[in-house]
Structure formats: structure tokens, C-alpha cells
Design a protein around this motif. Sequence first.
Motif, short mmCIF file in Angstrom:
data_model
loop_
_atom_site.label_atom_id
_atom_site.label_comp_id
_atom_site.label_asym_id
_atom_site.label_seq_id
_atom_site.Cartn_x
_atom_site.Cartn_y
_atom_site.Cartn_z
N ASN A 139 5.24 8.70 -4.97
CA ASN A 139 5.26 9.73 -6.00
C ASN A 139 6.11 9.24 -7.17
O ASN A 139 7.30 9.00 -7.01
CB ASN A 139 5.83 11.03 -5.44
N PRO A 193 4.43 8.08 1.04
CA PRO A 193 3.56 8.77 1.99
C PRO A 193 3.95 8.46 3.43
O PRO A 193 4.59 7.45 3.71
CB PRO A 193 2.17 8.23 1.66
N THR A 233 0.83 -1.21 0.00
CA THR A 233 0.00 0.00 0.00
C THR A 233 0.86 1.26 0.00
O THR A 233 0.58 2.22 -0.72
CB THR A 233 -0.93 -0.01 1.22
N GLY A 277 -0.82 5.43 5.39
CA GLY A 277 -1.69 4.85 4.38
C GLY A 277 -3.03 5.55 4.34
O GLY A 277 -3.35 6.41 5.17
N PRO A 278 -3.87 5.18 3.36
CA PRO A 278 -5.21 5.76 3.27
C PRO A 278 -6.09 5.30 4.43
O PRO A 278 -5.80 4.28 5.04
CB PRO A 278 -5.72 5.21 1.93
N GLN A 288 1.45 13.16 3.84
CA GLN A 288 2.72 13.27 3.13
C GLN A 288 3.72 14.05 3.98
O GLN A 288 3.39 14.61 5.01
CB GLN A 288 2.50 13.99 1.79
N GLY A 348 1.41 4.21 -3.12
CA GLY A 348 1.23 5.65 -2.96
C GLY A 348 2.47 6.46 -3.25
O GLY A 348 2.50 7.67 -3.00
N SER A 393 -3.45 9.17 4.30
CA SER A 393 -2.52 9.41 3.18
C SER A 393 -1.72 10.69 3.38
O SER A 393 -1.56 11.49 2.45
CB SER A 393 -3.29 9.46 1.86
#
Length: 646
Positions: free
Chosen positions: A281, A288, A275, A291-292, A297, A279, A295
Motif C-alpha cells: 500500500n 499483503p 511480488t 501474493g496474487p 490483506q 503489492g 492477494s
Amino acid sequence: MTLRLIVVFTLAVAILGTAPAGPWDAFNLAPESRTVYPRAIYGFSGTAGDVHGLVSGGSLTLPSNTSFITLDFGYEIGGLVSLNFDAVSSTSSIALAFTESPEFIRPYASDDSSYPSANTTYDGVLDITGPLPTGYWTQPAERLRGGYRYLTISSTSNSPVTISNVSCAISFMPHVENMRNYSGYFYTLDPDYTDQDFLTKADMTGTVPLNTGRQVPFVSSPGWLNNATLGIAGPIIVDGAKRDRAVWPGDMGIAVPTQFVSTNDLIPTRNALSTMFAGQNPETGALPESGPPLSQQGSDTYHAWTLIGTHNYFLYSGDLAWMQNTWRNYTKAVQYLENKVDGTGLLNVTGLRDWGRLWQGGHNSEANAIFYKVLINSAELAVYLNDSLLATSYATNASALKTAFNDAFWSTEEGMYRDNLTSPLYPQDANSLAVLFNLTASAEQASSISTGLTRYWGEFGSIAPELPDTVAPFIGGFELQAHFASGNDVRAMDLLHREWGYMLYTPLSVQSTLLEGYTSNGSLYYRSYDGYNYDPSYTSHSHGWSTGPTSALTFYVLGLTVTSPQGRTWSVAPHISGLQSAEGGFETPLGWYGVEWTLTAKDFHLTLDTPAGSSGIIILPVSGTVFVNAVRTITIVGIVAPDSTH
């Protein structure tokens, strides 16, 4: 006195997935069934009939809106409540309030999980409004409560309601049929603590279904929702049971070794790491912070912890196919950090978010210690991935960073590392990690740091100067390992007694899982001035990042570690730590690894089980004449004992 050192090797015969049975099973708090029932009545008001009916197969009537009863499940649980409505009227209604700590038992509000609020009532209650159904009722899935011990059921009308058969369907570890089936264990008696079984008591509840994350944006008060998607696949490892219910890679620096030595359940770890890489970049390689659905940064340290977690997962599982598939993303993420090294030879931190500490940024010693571990791990991984050029490059960069780190941060006067190039602060996190990750230049330097860290000790644990008035068990777990790693075993046990002894036995908590953190005087106002808005009810009481002793006792007191993927090579180096005996072990895909040692006035006796085809080194903790008795052919790289004959 010269001791006889007796080393016995046996064939590992434990069934994969099942630790041997023994007295340690009494401290396995995992339920026998996925449906659990309250064990006791904690309190009540205005009820009719036998209040103990709800824990003895009977029923209870709540006659008016002043009626409530609080049920105690006995330990931390989490999931969906079910109950029977035996008798209702058209205007009957009730509410459910949940809490981990007994400090927040009240019929009008749960403890807080959605968002911290100084009034401690942001979440409110789960209202079950009329007309109520007659018969069986189950809590809506989106209103899942991930962690609690106490459930208060109250009437919210003046119409009577009779209930029975209150239960909770456990939601954590959804992929495991038998939650008591631990694959690892640790057992000893602690002669220096009021509870001799203290060191055997540890637990965590960090693996959850995929679609049970805290909803973001946060729901309005009052309320909570736990139906957000947490990653690309489930089950998945999250930080806490009640909250945040999200992947946090820093937390995994402690929680994943805990998983390995206790259950060897690494599927949630793989899903969490995948996961994080999903995410990434694609332009910069940045990962990140979480996690979601959060999310978040902008964290160089948590970016690095994802990379450390990747190494840990591969070391424990040997999942080469996953590692090969992830390697391109991994190396891009390492390059992201390497690009931040400036003319000082140090990482210049620009992603400032971290575990909660203050004063992150610039040439920070904690971040550079973590970066050093990333480079060392990456050189090792590159060898396994047959990338010799990268292996050499990573190793060279690690060596240069170690020199720059010591030149920049070491204070001869203090005998510790400073926080940055000019700071008068000597932080708990950087100094602990520097010892643990072997950034120190000598054993004397490591021991000096171990001594220096005790200046931060209070009655209830080590108080982090980088987050004043705070005991942070996440960092405390690394400090605990640093004391062991520097050979200061008695000091490690002292810290363990202070910090984890407080968490496990304080009546403010659940006495089964471990607090996220607390203040120097033991209160629940953790991080009140640093993001938690002076809300003590928001603090988590089941946080995987606080389980540092679970792996430390196996890795150091037993002395059992794996040194290559799946444990094809291993090391056994027991730390006696003031104990007379210890035993335990864990499994990998290769099989069972077990150690049992005892110390008497005449003998140090060690029995070792390892899978056929593996090899390792034994470092004995005392000197004497070594006798080896093997019941099968084994490969020993070496047996080391100070001033011994073989």
C-alpha cells in the motif's frame, strides 16, 4: 574423560552447483528426467488384458464404464499428464482423478484443491469426452495438477478404449535443467530411530512456473483451474504443490532456509519478495498477506514475515543491488509496524490474519516476537546499506521491545510466555520464536521454555494450544530449532522423531514430501473447524513450511551457518545430538562450505571446508586439547571449547 579435539581445514574444491557425491544421493527423490512414468499399479477393476502393461511398456483396455485403473508414481509429482489413445470408438470417453493420499483414490473424484468441501469431491475429475483422438494426448495446461502421487483413469462410457504410454511432464522447478543437481546435502546415521537413514530424508516441491496459480475466484464444482498469474516474475516460490499455489511470506520463514541449504535456488525467493513489495500500500506501507491471485490483506504477522524473508534472501545471496532497490519500500513497511506500538511499548496487532492460529490480535506475544526479529534484522540491514541513523534507531527500538516483552508476557510460575497480557494460554508459536529469536533474558529462561513446550507433545508431535487438536509442522519447525538453540539437543531429536517421523512414514501420505498439518491423532482433518470445512482431502501433502528439519540439521547438528551476506563470515557450532557423526554443507556465491565431524571415545574430529577469503568462529561441543591442522592459510576469529587448552 578429556578428549582430543582435532580441527582440520581444507580448501573448498566442490564444483559450484553440485554437492559432493555420496550415499546421501540415494535419498534424492528428484527425477532424472522431467518426464516421469508410473512405477506400479495400485488397483484396478473391470479391465481387459495385462493390467501391468501400463508400467511395462504395454497397453490396457478399459472396456466399460465400470472399468478403472489406479497408477502409482511412487512419490509426489506434479505436472501435465500425457497418454496414447491406441484404440477408440466414436463414443469412447475417460476421466482422470488425482490424489496425494491413497485415502482418496476413487474413479469419480480427485482430492480437493480448488475449495474445501465436507463431501471431499469439490474438484471432481478431468473429463476427457468423445470423440477421442487416436494417438498422443496431453492434459490442457490450465487443468494442471500441481501435486499428486496416484492417478486413476476410468472409462465413462460403455465403448472400449485402449491406452498406453501414460506419463507426467514435471512442472515444478521449470528453470532447472537437472533437478537432481542439489548444491547442498546433509548425512548421518540415526541410531535411535527405526530407520537409521531417517534424518537424511527430506524434500520439497515449492517452485513453480509463473502462470500456474489456483484460479481465484474459485471455479464452480466440479473442477479446478491452475492458470492464474502468481506474481511479477517467475519462477516463484509458493506454499504447496497441490494448493494454495500462492506466495505466503510466513511459509517462506521455513521454506527459504530449506532452499538455501538444499539447492541454493534463490531466484524464486527474490521473485516472491518482489511480488509482495509490488503489492505494498503506497500510503500506509502495509504489505499483503499473500501474493496474487489471492492477494489477501490484513495480517501484521505475515507483513513482518516478508521483512524477515528479505533479510534471509540478502544474507544468503548478498544481492546488494536488489536490496538497495527495495530499501525504501522495506523501511516504509517497518515504519508501518512501528506505528502500531502503543504506550505499553508493544505492537498492538490490528491485522488479525495469521498462519491459522486462533486468538490473534491486540498485544499478542507471537506477533511481538516476530516484530522483534524484524527490528534486529533491520538494524543489521541498515548497517549494510550505510544508514547509520536507522541502524541505531532500529537497535534501540529492539532493545526497548525486548524489555517490554519480558515484562508483559513472562510468567515465572509457568516458566513460559503467555499469549497476551491477560491470557492463561502459553502458546507454542510465541514461546518457540522467543527462544529462537533470542528474546529470552537468560539461558535458564530459554531452557525453561524448552521444557514447558513438551507439555504439548503427543504421540505424533507437538499439539499447538493456540489451534487446539492440531499438529502444525510450520510452528513445529520453529520449536525444533528452539530446542536446539536452548541446548536441549536430545529433546529436539525426540520431537523430530515424533512429528517428522510420522509425516514421512504414515501410509496416509505420500512418503516423500511433508504434510501441511494434521490432527492430534494423526488424521488428515487439519484445520477442519478453522477454514477447511471438515475436508481431509483438502490438506496439502507437499508443503514447504513443514521442512524445518532440513535447515535445522545443517544449522545445528552440523552447526554450519553464515553470519554475513554470502557467508563472508561464518560460524561452526556442532550439536552432537546423540549422534556419532554427521557431514554436509551448502554453497553461496563465494563457494562451498562443508563440515564433517565424528565423535569417538578418544577424539572429536572436525573437518571444515570454506572459501578462500572468508572467516569465522568455531564453537566446539566438547572439552579437551585442541589440535589444528590447516592445509591452507585461513582466518579464524576464534575457536571456543569449554575447559580446553589449545
